[in-house]
Write a protein that holds these residues in place. Sequence first.
Motif, mmCIF file in Angstrom:
data_model
loop_
_atom_site.group_PDB
_atom_site.id
_atom_site.type_symbol
_atom_site.label_atom_id
_atom_site.label_comp_id
_atom_site.label_asym_id
_atom_site.label_seq_id
_atom_site.Cartn_x
_atom_site.Cartn_y
_atom_site.Cartn_z
ATOM 1 N N LEU A 281 6.538 46.977 -67.972
ATOM 2 C CA LEU A 281 5.464 47.781 -67.394
ATOM 3 C C LEU A 281 5.083 48.993 -68.228
ATOM 4 O O LEU A 281 3.907 49.337 -68.343
ATOM 5 C CB LEU A 281 5.869 48.263 -65.988
ATOM 6 N N ILE A 282 6.097 49.673 -68.788
ATOM 7 C CA ILE A 282 5.885 50.970 -69.423
ATOM 8 C C ILE A 282 6.481 50.970 -70.822
ATOM 9 O O ILE A 282 7.572 50.437 -71.042
ATOM 10 C CB ILE A 282 6.535 52.108 -68.607
ATOM 11 N N GLU A 283 5.780 51.590 -71.741
ATOM 12 C CA GLU A 283 6.286 51.783 -73.105
ATOM 13 C C GLU A 283 6.153 53.270 -73.427
ATOM 14 O O GLU A 283 5.046 53.801 -73.513
ATOM 15 C CB GLU A 283 5.469 50.945 -74.085
ATOM 16 N N LEU A 284 7.292 53.952 -73.524
ATOM 17 C CA LEU A 284 7.302 55.403 -73.740
ATOM 18 C C LEU A 284 7.571 55.702 -75.197
ATOM 19 O O LEU A 284 8.504 55.169 -75.798
ATOM 20 C CB LEU A 284 8.376 56.056 -72.864
ATOM 21 N N LEU B 102 8.547 59.499 -62.940
ATOM 22 C CA LEU B 102 8.182 58.126 -63.260
ATOM 23 C C LEU B 102 9.399 57.352 -63.764
ATOM 24 O O LEU B 102 9.635 56.203 -63.374
ATOM 25 C CB LEU B 102 7.066 58.106 -64.303
ATOM 26 N N PHE C 25 1.474 49.418 -59.392
ATOM 27 C CA PHE C 25 0.982 48.791 -60.618
ATOM 28 C C PHE C 25 0.092 47.602 -60.257
ATOM 29 O O PHE C 25 0.331 46.906 -59.267
ATOM 30 C CB PHE C 25 2.143 48.284 -61.482
ATOM 31 N N SER D 279 10.773 47.702 -65.757
ATOM 32 C CA SER D 279 10.256 48.799 -66.579
ATOM 33 C C SER D 279 9.927 48.340 -67.988
ATOM 34 O O SER D 279 8.911 48.748 -68.570
ATOM 35 C CB SER D 279 11.295 49.929 -66.630
ATOM 36 N N ILE E 246 2.879 55.398 -72.854
ATOM 37 C CA ILE E 246 2.956 56.838 -72.616
ATOM 38 C C ILE E 246 3.383 57.527 -73.908
ATOM 39 O O ILE E 246 4.409 57.173 -74.490
ATOM 40 C CB ILE E 246 3.946 57.156 -71.483
ATOM 41 N N LEU F 256 11.418 53.982 -62.132
ATOM 42 C CA LEU F 256 11.565 52.816 -63.005
ATOM 43 C C LEU F 256 13.024 52.524 -63.343
ATOM 44 O O LEU F 256 13.309 51.593 -64.097
ATOM 45 C CB LEU F 256 10.771 53.029 -64.294
ATOM 46 N N ARG G 193 1.078 46.509 -70.879
ATOM 47 C CA ARG G 193 1.959 47.622 -70.561
ATOM 48 C C ARG G 193 1.217 48.946 -70.680
ATOM 49 O O ARG G 193 0.336 49.107 -71.529
ATOM 50 C CB ARG G 193 3.176 47.635 -71.488
ATOM 51 N N THR G 194 1.588 49.880 -69.836
ATOM 52 C CA THR G 194 1.063 51.239 -69.929
ATOM 53 C C THR G 194 1.858 51.972 -70.996
ATOM 54 O O THR G 194 3.090 52.050 -70.908
ATOM 55 C CB THR G 194 1.186 51.962 -68.581
ATOM 56 N N LEU H 191 -0.585 51.148 -64.587
ATOM 57 C CA LEU H 191 -0.122 52.092 -63.573
ATOM 58 C C LEU H 191 -1.336 52.599 -62.805
ATOM 59 O O LEU H 191 -2.221 53.250 -63.368
ATOM 60 C CB LEU H 191 0.620 53.259 -64.245
#
Length: 549
Positions: free
Chosen positions: A124-127, A42, A68, A121, A453, A46, A450-451, A2
């Motif tokens: 790209l992103i792992e929350l 965010l 990204f 998503s 979070i 996503l 992956r970003t 990101l």
Amino acid sequence: MLRALDIRDMLIIDRLDLQFQPGLNVLTGETGAGKSILLDSLGFVLGWRGRAELVRQGAAQGEVVAEFDLPEGHAAHAVLAEAGLPGGAELILRRINTAEGRKTAWVNDRRCSGEVLRALSDTLIELHGQHDDRGLLNPRGHRAMLDTFAGLDTAMASCRTAWRTLSEAQRALAETRAALDAMRTEEEFLRHAVGELDELDPQPGEDADLDASRRMMQGAEKIRDDVARAQALIGANGAETALGDALRWLESVSDKAEGQLEQPIAALGRALIELGEAQSGVDACLNVLDFNPTDLEHIEERLFAIRALARKHGVASDELGSFAEGLRSKLKALDAGDADLHAREAALKAAQAAYDAAANALSEARKAASARLDAAVMAELAPLKMERAVFATQISEGDPGPEGRDAVAFSVATNPGAPAGPLNKIASGGELSRFLLALKVCLSGDGGDRTMIFDEIDRGVGGATADAVGRRLAALAGEGQVLVVTHSPQVAAQGAHHWRVQKQVEGGATLSTVIPLGPDERVDEIARMVAGDTITEAARAAARALLGA
């Protein structure tokens, strides 16, 4: 990674531009300052499902843009290709929410659906947080985590191939059995019908020929007398004799006629030839008309039999031959069916054995990897002040599938002698966060693209434990990019980049903003986190100590 987040008119944010960096990015601030709004914004761009009302009061619409960087080979490229969207090294997501609730999204300036955003998503992103139900707390994902840790790509590919072969063999056997069962239900009909058709042996065009012969025979009595009279008139006792006599008379005097009779003599010769052909045709016709009455009966019987069989099977008379050939093919298939069935059963047996071998190999590899993963997680738990806890990967037999037949679940026992159980049933909030962090450190090779979070993952811990959490987050960020929302000064001090989220009142409206912190500002922010509202020199000294300054 990101790279940037641009937020316009979302909740209590009017305008916010954030530039993120690789490594550990830390966001701090007072409770209620708006840190969760950043995550909501965010999540909105996503495609995550979240709050229904996001547009700032009084604004016509809210907008979020996320940028990204996509390295070559990133999983997002496949999602873009499948959706028919433009790709490249840069990915720009933009989504608008009107005050009326209408949402519109773009990917690299091309309109797209929320489903495409959510698919992107996932790459790209792992929350992660205390209420993370998509990752560690979801047992459906535990097997994938174990496989990633074990590096079982080759074994998984072999198992998937064996499963496809097995599925195809099962389908082929089922289709063969169904076809044979269907043919066996009509076997008696097939054999009887083929017998009838073979006995009659109808030929193409035979119906028309028989019908013509039948009509001619039926009309023979009416025309035979006239044909016979015509035969008499043109035969030896009629026109033939008269023409022959005339020709001879003319030939006998032609030499005295000075050539005047040559043309008539030639014409009469031709006439005799034509008359002979006519006589032959008439004779042939009389021969045909001269038939035995039983011949008509035989012709009618065969014609009616052919037509009756055609009606019975619902085909044209000329199609009976090809129809019979189709029935014979079915009988051949039926007669050869047992051999084909045995071949299908043998193929299924071989495919089952191959799948069993691949699934067993995968199970053995998972069991060996589970012991290594348990040891690795336990090694990470000790610095997190959970050295008495026990983490265990449980493998049991599940339903067979393309990825084997193992069910994998992570269980924990937080105290010696306590029963083990699922993470979300046994671990408290702080314990759960530390289990999650330990596992993610062990699986850090999975997160490079992956970003990650972490939303208040340090809740419920402090002191040396919080410091250990911070160090583990920093280690995890060394493999890529980590964003952490935290209230812990020990965690914040480990960040490579630091932002403070704060609220302020402008023109009677409460707005949230995010401020990047320089070295001195960062000391004050961590001091605030240590001491509270009143920042003392002692708090600053503690902050500098945490920062290693």
